[in-house]
Design an enzyme around this catalytic site. Structure first.
Site, PDB file in Angstrom:
ATOM      1  N   ASN A 124       2.743  -4.448  -2.902  1.00 30.13           N
ATOM      2  CA  ASN A 124       3.701  -2.959  -2.581  1.00 30.13           C
ATOM      3  C   ASN A 124       5.086  -3.370  -2.101  1.00 30.13           C
ATOM      4  OD1 ASN A 124       1.270  -1.640  -0.936  1.00 30.13           O
ATOM      5  ND2 ASN A 124       0.690  -3.974   0.307  1.00 30.13           N
ATOM      6  N   HIS A 133      -4.145   4.643  -1.102  1.00 30.56           N
ATOM      7  CA  HIS A 133      -2.841   4.831  -1.936  1.00 30.56           C
ATOM      8  C   HIS A 133      -2.860   6.269  -2.685  1.00 30.56           C
ATOM      9  CE1 HIS A 133      -0.671   0.716  -1.163  1.00 30.56           C
ATOM     10  NE2 HIS A 133      -2.113   0.580  -1.802  1.00 30.56           N
TER      11      HIS A 133
END
EC number: 1.11.1.6
Length: 486
Positions: A126, A53
């Site tokens: 997510n 990320h």
């Protein structure tokens, strides 16, 4: 013959695939040093960018309660319809570096912080309801296959599909990733999910398990594979630009927030009927069995003023839950409860919670002292807990979480060959319209055409088990690329 895996101290590792847990469902054991060492080392592999990320975008906003769920939770942010709570949301790609393109085929991080009057609640999820693996001990291995090879510094389709083809549990998420939803059209036009199973606890101390869903009010939009590649060259910051400009123009993106809830007895009955572990991150709870219940609306309405201070140094952790919330025996969640906070300690610092984006909006007090950048170090306050010789007396505050049942001896449990990794992936495939099925076949054939036959055969076998038409479609797409696999 492969070499014996050992710890960094040279101690042979008996099982590098399954965490030690209290019973087959967990929770995990702190005594599993190999798991701890593996996750700790993994968290320290990149300086200073996030290991995963790495490239993200963020914005502030508010959450507004629209429906009463106080029967499930005593959390104060849900205490009244119309109640508002300040939020921060960080979107991200997962596998790429900080300078990678926003439109790469990749899951998207959807991490929401709620600044409640009882402390920060971080729902770190997510844009997909499932993930590639179900045990955190495999996470460093999986991410290594998504990163660059040590010798060439190139990404490798062979490494990716070698891992996926040996881990059939990944098929559900692989199907999602290579569908049209693998390249969302910016961050505003995708859903978000807590993904894991969490808990809600009410005033009576009763627990229900819960899954969180954020449904975009902007409508789902995805990029074709060709447009995603084109934008990666023309505007690699496409999603960042779209989000920032929309908020700056007053076009505030919104998501309707839902939950699925189930008691322990309901989940046990469902598992008995389906054979699916309700705490398995590679599985969904079908909406027909556990309907969505609306909770509120999330709106993003303010851009950060300083990207580094407010987005790059944002440090969220799924371990941050407030009274009225709790965890579950999900093995991936259990590993993340440790790994995320540990990553923030390493990446941002031991006092990262003092930074404005991370600081709670309510009063806080602890006996932590010193360390780098100790902005508020307690002054003359006592820096140790007074020992009560007669025993502790609960204050009636805090989480007040009821006991979570565990069962079975502490050991490593391997469910491969026993658990069903194919039905839900096949169900997802069968839901896709014909044009999206063809896009799935073509998207898979691209990287699969670059890997050795052995891996292709293994991966096609998984597609066949999910649905024969799935495997046949990928074979035809490979043949169209000059790769005849029979």
């Amino acid at each position: 013959m492969s070499q014996q895996i050992t710890t960094a101290s040279g101690i042979p590792v008996a099982d590098n695939q399954n965490s030690a847990s209290a019973g087959s469902r967990g929770p995990l054991l702190l005594q599993d040093f190999h798991l701890i060492e593996k996750l700790q080392h993994f968290n320290r592999e990149r300086i200073p960018e996030r290991v995963v990320h790495a490239k993200g975008s963020g914005a502030y906003g508010k959450f507004t309660v629209t429906h009463d769920i106080s029967r499930y939770t005593k959390a104060k942010l849900f205490s009244a319809i119309g109640k508002e709570t300040e939020t921060f949301l960080r979107f991200s790609t997962v596998g790429g570096e900080k300078g990678s393109a926003d439109t790469e085929r990749d899951p998207r991080g959807f991490a929401v912080r709620f600044y409640t009057e009882e402390g920060n609640w971080d729902l770190v999820g997510n844009n997909t309801p499932v993930f590639f693996i179900k045990d955190g001990i495999k996470f460093p291995d999986f991410i290594h296959t998504q990163k660059r090879l040590a010798q060439s510094n190139l990404k490798s389709a062979t490494a990716m599909f070698d891992f996926w083809s040996r881990a059939p549990e990944s098929l559900h998420q692989v199907t999602t990733l290579f569908s049209s939803r693998g390249t969302p059209d910016g961050y505003r036009h995708m859903d978000g999910f807590g993904s894991h199973t969490f808990s809600l606890i009410n005033d009576a101390g009763e627990r229900v398990y819960v899954k969180w869903h954020f449904k975009t009010q902007q409508g789902i939009k995805n990029l074709t594979a060709a447009d995603a590649v084109r934008l990666a060259g023309e505007d690699p910051d496409y999603a960042q630009r779209d989000l920032f400009n929309a908020i700056a123009a007053g076009e505030f993106p919104r998501w309707t927030v839902f939950v699925q809830t189930a008691t322990e007895a309901e989940l046990a009955a469902w598992e008995g009927r389906t054979g699916w572990n309700p705490f398995d991150l590679t599985k969904v709870w079908p909406h027909g069995d556990f309907p969505l219940q609306q909770v509120g609306v999330l709106e993003l309405n303010r851009n950060p003023l300083n990207y580094h201070a407010e987005v790059e140094q944002a440090a969220l952790s799924p371990a941050n839950v407030v009274p009225g919330m709790g965890y579950s025996p999900d093995k991936m969640l259990q590993a993340r409860l440790f790994a995320y906070h540990d990553a923030q300690l390493y990446r941002v610092g031991t006092n990262h919670q003092y930074l404005p984006v991370n600081a709670p909006r309510c009063p806080f007090h602890n006996q932590q002292r010193d360390g780098a950048m100790a902005l508020a170090n307690g002054g003359a306050d006592q820096n140790y807990a007074t020992v009560e010789a007669s025993g502790t007396s609960p204050q009636g505050l805090g989480h007040g979480e009821p006991a979570m049942p565990v069962n079975g001896p502490a050991a490593r449990y391997d469910g491969r060959g026993v658990e069903d990794d194919y039905t839900q992936a096949g169900n997802l495939f069968r839901l896709l319209p014909a044009d999206e099925k063809q896009a799935l076949f073509d998207n898979l054939a691209g990287p699969l055409s670059q890997v050795p036959d052995e891996i292709v055969f293994r991966q096609l076998g998984h597609f066949d088990k999910a649905d024969p038409a799935y495997g046949a479609g990928v074979r035809a797409a490979l043949k169209a690329r000059g790769r005849n696999i029979d």
